[in-house]
Write an enzyme that holds these catalytic residues in place. Structure first.
Site, PDB file in Angstrom:
ATOM      1  CD  GLN A 163      -0.910  -0.714   3.685  1.00 39.86           C
ATOM      2  OE1 GLN A 163      -2.131  -0.636   3.685  1.00 39.86           O
ATOM      3  NE2 GLN A 163      -0.250  -1.303   4.668  1.00 39.86           N
ATOM      4  CG  ASP A 203      -1.361   2.287  15.002  1.00 37.01           C
ATOM      5  OD1 ASP A 203      -1.521   2.073  16.214  1.00 37.01           O
ATOM      6  OD2 ASP A 203      -2.283   2.156  14.179  1.00 37.01           O
ATOM      7  CD  GLU A 260       0.471  -4.123   9.876  1.00 43.13           C
ATOM      8  OE1 GLU A 260      -0.314  -3.621  10.688  1.00 43.13           O
ATOM      9  OE2 GLU A 260       0.295  -4.102   8.636  1.00 43.13           O
ATOM     10  CG  ASP A 279      -3.196 -12.773   5.049  1.00 40.16           C
ATOM     11  OD1 ASP A 279      -4.065 -13.415   5.670  1.00 40.16           O
ATOM     12  OD2 ASP A 279      -3.460 -11.955   4.157  1.00 40.16           O
ATOM     13  N   GLY A 280      -3.105 -11.864   8.412  1.00 39.50           N
ATOM     14  CA  GLY A 280      -3.877 -12.212   9.604  1.00 39.50           C
ATOM     15  C   GLY A 280      -4.756 -13.436   9.412  1.00 39.50           C
ATOM     16  CG  ASP A 334      -6.003  -1.561  15.185  1.00 37.67           C
ATOM     17  OD1 ASP A 334      -6.745  -0.800  14.549  1.00 37.67           O
ATOM     18  OD2 ASP A 334      -4.981  -1.182  15.787  1.00 37.67           O
ATOM     19  CB  SER A 338      -7.033  -0.719   6.426  1.00 39.34           C
ATOM     20  OG  SER A 338      -5.710  -0.942   6.739  1.00 39.34           O
ATOM     21  CG  ASP A 339     -11.475   2.258   6.118  1.00 38.70           C
ATOM     22  OD1 ASP A 339     -12.095   2.221   7.176  1.00 38.70           O
ATOM     23  OD2 ASP A 339     -10.720   3.197   5.795  1.00 38.70           O
TER      24      ASP A 339
HETATM   25  N1  SPD Z   1     -11.083   4.750   8.234  1.00 39.30           N
HETATM   26  C1  SPD Z   1     -10.054   4.280   9.060  1.00 39.30           C
HETATM   27  C2  SPD Z   1     -10.301   2.940   9.632  1.00 39.30           C
HETATM   28  C3  SPD Z   1      -9.073   2.514  10.334  1.00 39.30           C
HETATM   29  C4  SPD Z   1      -9.277   1.608  11.431  1.00 39.30           C
HETATM   30  N2  SPD Z   1      -8.012   1.169  11.936  1.00 39.30           N
HETATM   31  C5  SPD Z   1      -7.144   2.208  12.341  1.00 39.30           C
HETATM   32  C6  SPD Z   1      -5.842   1.690  12.783  1.00 39.30           C
HETATM   33  C7  SPD Z   1      -5.412   2.354  14.026  1.00 39.30           C
HETATM   34  N3  SPD Z   1      -4.623   1.489  14.810  1.00 39.30           N
END
Ligand code: SPD
Length: 282
Positions: A32, A87, A107, A139-140, A158, A160-161
Site C-alpha cells: 500500500q 502503529d 501485521e 497475513d492475519g 485493528d 484498515s477499511d
Molecule cells: N477509516 C479508518 C479505519 C481505520 C481503522 N483502523 C485504524 C488503525 C489504528 N490502529
C-alpha cells in the site's frame, strides 16, 4: 506550494477529510501507499492507501475504545492476538494489563511498523521493547488458520477499511476462525467501521458477528478525523449475557491511565445506537 503547507485528503464519496501539514514521509510498500503528515492539531498522522488511520494526538479515541471494554471484562488475561495494529496503539493499551503474558501482533506490512516506530513514536512508546510483545509479519487470515483451538483470551481486529488487503478480515470464514481459537471466556473485538459513512459494511459486520457468536454488542463513539466522525467497535463472545461487564482487578489503574475511555463513557457508547440502525437489527 511548499511541502510544509500541503493538504492531504481522504476522499470519501462526495466528501473530503483533509489535514494540512508537512509531508514527512511517503512510500509505496509491497502492499500500500504510506503517508506520514506532520500536522498542527493532530500531530503526526498516518494515511494508508488514501485513508486516515491514526494520528498521535487523537489515536486514543480509537485504541482505548477497542481494547478496554473487552479487557476489563476478562478476569484473567494471558494471551492476546492483535490483527493489524501496526502503529502499536492497540498493543500499548493491552500491555497496560500487568497480568498479560503475551501479545501476538500480526501485521501484514512490515513498513507500517517501521514507519510507526520512526514517525509515530508517541503511539507505540516503549512497547516495541516489551518482551511480552511478539511481532509476526504475515497475513492475519493465514495466522488464525494455523492457531490451535481456545488459545487466546482476547482477539482484536485493528484493520484498515475493506480493501484488497483487508477484505478477508471482514469475512464470515475469518470470524469463524477467530471463534475457534478464542477460549470459552474470551472476547473478540473488532473495529466495525462508521455507522454513517460506511453504513453498509457496518451492518454487514454486525450481522455476521451476531450470527457467529452467542452474544455481541456494539459501542459507538467519536474518532475525530475518520469520515463523519462517528465510529464503532463490536465485541462478541460465546459466554452468556453480561459478557461486557467489569471483572478485571486492574480496572482502577486502567481508568487512571486513559485519556478517553472510562466505564461511563463505555456504557453511554454501548447504548448509543442511532434508531435508524436499531431498526436494521430488529
Ligand atoms: N477509516 C479508518 C479505519 C481505520 C481503522 N483502523 C485504524 C488503525 C489504528 N490502529
Amino acid at each position: 506550494m511548499s511541502d510544509k503547507n500541503i493538504w492531504v485528503d481522504e476522499v470519501h464519496m462526495n466528501s473530503r477529510y483533509g489535514l494540512r501539514g508537512k509531508l514527512i514521509a511517503r512510500k509505496k510498500s509491497a502492499f500500500q501507499e504510506i503517508i506520514i503528515l506532520e500536522t498542527e492539531d493532530f500531530g503526526n498522522a498516518l494515511m494508508l492507501d488514501g485513508c486516515w488511520m491514526t494520528s498521535d494526538k487523537e489515536e486514543k479515541y480509537y485504541h482505548e475504545c477497542l481494547v478496554h471494554p473487552a479487557l476489563t471484562s476478562i478476569k484473567e488475561i494471558k494471551n492476546i492476538l492483535i490483527i493489524g495494529g501496526g502503529d502499536g496503539g492497540t498493543a500499548r493499551e493491552c500491555l497496560k494489563y500487568k497480568g498479560v503474558l503475551q501479545v501476538d501482533l500480526v501485521e501484514i506490512d512490515r513498513e507500517v511498523i517501521n514507519y510507526s516506530k520512526k514517525y509515530l513514536t508517541k503511539i507505540g512508546g516503549r512497547i516495541w521493547n516489551d518482551k511480552r510483545l511478539r511481532i509476526n509479519i504475515c497475513d492475519g487470515f493465514e495466522w488464525v488458520k494455523n492457531i490451535k483451538e481456545n488459545h487466546y483470551d482476547a482477539i482484536f481486529i485493528d484493520c484498515s477499511d475493506p480493501s484488497d488487503i483487508a477484505n478477508g478480515l471482514f469475512s464470515i470464514e475469518f470470524y469463524k476462525q477467530c471463534k475457534r481459537i478464542i477460549n470459552e471466556n474470551g472476547i473478540f473485538a473488532t473495529q466495525s467501521e462508521s455507522p454513517e459513512s460506511f453504513k453498509e459494511i457496518h451492518i454487514k459486520i454486525k450481522k455476521s458477528i451476531t450470527n457467529i457468536f452467542k452474544v455481541s454488542s456494539t459501542m459507538y463513539s467519536f474518532v475525530p478525523f475518520y469520515p463523519s466522525g462517528i465510529w464503532s467497535w463490536t465485541f462478541a463472545s460465546d459466554k452468556e449475557e453480561n459478557f461486557l461487564s467489569p471483572k478485571n482487578n486492574e480496572i482502577e489503574n486502567i481508568h487512571k491511565s486513559c485519556e478517553i475511555w472510562n466505564l461511563d463513557y463505555q456504557e453511554g457508547g454501548l447504548k448509543m445506537m442511532p434508531n435508524k440502525l436499531v431498526k436494521e437489527f430488529t
